[in-house]
Motif scaffolding. Structure first.
Motif, PDB file in Angstrom:
ATOM      1  N   SER A 117       1.869   2.646 -10.730  1.00 28.72           N
ATOM      2  CA  SER A 117       2.840   3.004  -9.708  1.00 28.72           C
ATOM      3  C   SER A 117       2.709   4.610  -9.805  1.00 28.72           C
ATOM      4  N   LEU A 118       2.579   5.219 -10.811  1.00 32.49           N
ATOM      5  CA  LEU A 118       2.265   6.684 -10.481  1.00 32.49           C
ATOM      6  C   LEU A 118       0.882   7.004 -10.009  1.00 32.49           C
ATOM      7  N   PHE A 119      -0.130   6.177 -10.217  1.00 34.91           N
ATOM      8  CA  PHE A 119      -1.276   6.430  -9.669  1.00 34.91           C
ATOM      9  C   PHE A 119      -1.295   6.232  -8.220  1.00 34.91           C
ATOM     10  N   PHE A 120      -0.562   4.929  -7.685  1.00 41.51           N
ATOM     11  CA  PHE A 120      -0.455   4.929  -6.269  1.00 41.51           C
ATOM     12  C   PHE A 120       0.223   6.046  -5.789  1.00 41.51           C
ATOM     13  N   LEU A 121       1.324   6.576  -6.257  1.00 45.91           N
ATOM     14  CA  LEU A 121       2.209   7.689  -5.682  1.00 45.91           C
ATOM     15  C   LEU A 121       1.232   9.001  -5.807  1.00 45.91           C
ATOM     16  N   SER A 122       0.357   9.224  -6.819  1.00 48.14           N
ATOM     17  CA  SER A 122      -0.364  10.395  -6.543  1.00 48.14           C
ATOM     18  C   SER A 122      -1.417  10.570  -5.636  1.00 48.14           C
ATOM     19  N   ILE A 123      -1.927   9.329  -5.107  1.00 44.48           N
ATOM     20  CA  ILE A 123      -2.964   9.174  -4.062  1.00 44.48           C
ATOM     21  C   ILE A 123      -2.281   9.349  -2.500  1.00 44.48           C
ATOM     22  N   TYR A 124      -0.992   8.980  -2.617  1.00 42.03           N
ATOM     23  CA  TYR A 124      -0.269   8.953  -1.369  1.00 42.03           C
ATOM     24  C   TYR A 124      -0.562  10.363  -0.507  1.00 42.03           C
ATOM     25  N   PRO A 125      -0.941  10.264   0.681  1.00 37.85           N
ATOM     26  CA  PRO A 125      -1.283  11.469   1.289  1.00 37.85           C
ATOM     27  C   PRO A 125       0.286  12.196   1.808  1.00 37.85           C
ATOM     28  N   GLU A 126       0.123  13.639   1.627  1.00 32.37           N
ATOM     29  CA  GLU A 126       1.275  14.688   1.796  1.00 32.37           C
ATOM     30  C   GLU A 126       1.778  14.546   3.166  1.00 32.37           C
ATOM     31  N   LYS A 127       0.920  14.394   4.004  1.00 28.66           N
ATOM     32  CA  LYS A 127       1.540  14.548   5.536  1.00 28.66           C
ATOM     33  C   LYS A 127       2.297  13.264   5.822  1.00 28.66           C
ATOM     34  N   TYR A 128       2.281  12.037   5.089  1.00 29.93           N
ATOM     35  CA  TYR A 128       3.225  11.087   5.404  1.00 29.93           C
ATOM     36  C   TYR A 128       4.606  11.358   4.655  1.00 29.93           C
ATOM     37  N   LEU A 129       4.709  12.155   3.959  1.00 33.05           N
ATOM     38  CA  LEU A 129       5.828  12.350   2.855  1.00 33.05           C
ATOM     39  C   LEU A 129       6.585  13.197   3.776  1.00 33.05           C
ATOM     40  N   LYS A 130       6.380  14.108   4.786  1.00 31.59           N
ATOM     41  CA  LYS A 130       7.130  14.762   5.572  1.00 31.59           C
ATOM     42  C   LYS A 130       7.969  14.039   6.629  1.00 31.59           C
ATOM     43  N   LYS A 131       9.065  14.442   6.627  1.00 30.94           N
ATOM     44  CA  LYS A 131      10.057  13.765   7.284  1.00 30.94           C
ATOM     45  C   LYS A 131       9.540  14.264   9.027  1.00 30.94           C
ATOM     46  N   VAL A 132       9.914  13.445  10.160  1.00 29.85           N
ATOM     47  CA  VAL A 132       9.611  13.453  11.404  1.00 29.85           C
ATOM     48  C   VAL A 132      10.839  14.394  12.129  1.00 29.85           C
ATOM     49  N   SER A 133      11.923  14.391  11.589  1.00 27.43           N
ATOM     50  CA  SER A 133      13.063  15.005  12.249  1.00 27.43           C
ATOM     51  C   SER A 133      12.862  16.356  12.623  1.00 27.43           C
ATOM     52  N   HIS A 134      13.226  16.904  13.684  1.00 26.08           N
ATOM     53  CA  HIS A 134      12.871  18.311  13.999  1.00 26.08           C
ATOM     54  C   HIS A 134      13.996  19.275  13.389  1.00 26.08           C
ATOM     55  N   ILE A 135      15.029  18.492  12.827  1.00 23.80           N
ATOM     56  CA  ILE A 135      16.016  19.272  12.157  1.00 23.80           C
ATOM     57  C   ILE A 135      15.605  20.213  11.088  1.00 23.80           C
ATOM     58  N   TYR A 136      14.625  19.540  10.118  1.00 23.92           N
ATOM     59  CA  TYR A 136      14.037  20.123   8.963  1.00 23.92           C
ATOM     60  C   TYR A 136      13.163  20.962   9.158  1.00 23.92           C
ATOM     61  N   SER A 169      11.657   8.264  -0.605  1.00 16.36           N
ATOM     62  CA  SER A 169      12.209   6.907  -0.894  1.00 16.36           C
ATOM     63  C   SER A 169      11.167   6.076  -0.714  1.00 16.36           C
ATOM     64  N   VAL A 170      10.366   5.979   0.558  1.00  6.75           N
ATOM     65  CA  VAL A 170       9.479   5.143   0.744  1.00  6.75           C
ATOM     66  C   VAL A 170       8.186   4.933   0.155  1.00  6.75           C
ATOM     67  N   PRO A 171       7.831   6.368  -0.201  1.00 10.77           N
ATOM     68  CA  PRO A 171       6.472   6.150  -1.122  1.00 10.77           C
ATOM     69  C   PRO A 171       6.657   5.784  -2.355  1.00 10.77           C
ATOM     70  N   ILE A 172       7.647   5.979  -2.846  1.00 11.88           N
ATOM     71  CA  ILE A 172       8.133   5.669  -4.300  1.00 11.88           C
ATOM     72  C   ILE A 172       8.251   4.154  -4.138  1.00 11.88           C
ATOM     73  N   PHE A 173       9.059   3.505  -3.268  1.00 13.75           N
ATOM     74  CA  PHE A 173       9.330   2.200  -3.217  1.00 13.75           C
ATOM     75  C   PHE A 173       7.873   1.429  -3.045  1.00 13.75           C
ATOM     76  N   PHE A 174       7.047   1.916  -2.036  1.00 14.86           N
ATOM     77  CA  PHE A 174       5.911   1.019  -2.062  1.00 14.86           C
ATOM     78  C   PHE A 174       4.754   1.206  -3.362  1.00 14.86           C
ATOM     79  N   SER A 175       4.941   2.426  -3.878  1.00 16.20           N
ATOM     80  CA  SER A 175       4.092   2.626  -4.902  1.00 16.20           C
ATOM     81  C   SER A 175       4.465   1.808  -6.197  1.00 16.20           C
ATOM     82  N   PHE A 176       5.799   1.834  -6.324  1.00 18.21           N
ATOM     83  CA  PHE A 176       6.131   0.864  -7.395  1.00 18.21           C
ATOM     84  C   PHE A 176       5.977  -0.644  -6.986  1.00 18.21           C
TER      85      PHE A 176
END
Length: 71
Positions: A15-34, A48-55
């Motif tokens: 799980s930690l291996f899959f989380l480490s190769i998850y691209p950073e651009k997908y971790l950013k929120k799409v909302s303009h507020i942030y 929350s989504v990358p952790i769930f899918f990696s585990f």
């Protein structure tokens, strides 16, 4: 008992291996507020989504390894 510990260790490792190769651009929120500069950098990521899918992938791979090799 050793099967359980090997299963748990493999799950965490994969799980930690899959989380480490998850691209950073997908971790950013799409909302303009942030995108405002007053927000701290750590609030601009949704983990929350990358952790769930990696585990989920780690659990599946660990279950396969335990079933095929340790059983």
């Amino acid at each position: 008992m050793e099967t359980f510990f090997s299963f748990a260790l493999l799950t965490v490792t994969y799980s930690l291996f899959f989380l480490s190769i998850y691209p950073e651009k997908y971790l950013k929120k799409v909302s303009h507020i942030y995108s405002h500069r007053n927000f701290p950098e750590y609030t601009k990521f949704s983990l929350s989504v990358p952790i769930f899918f990696s585990f989920l992938l780690g659990y599946s791979l660990a279950a396969t390894m335990v079933f095929l090799f340790i059983r």
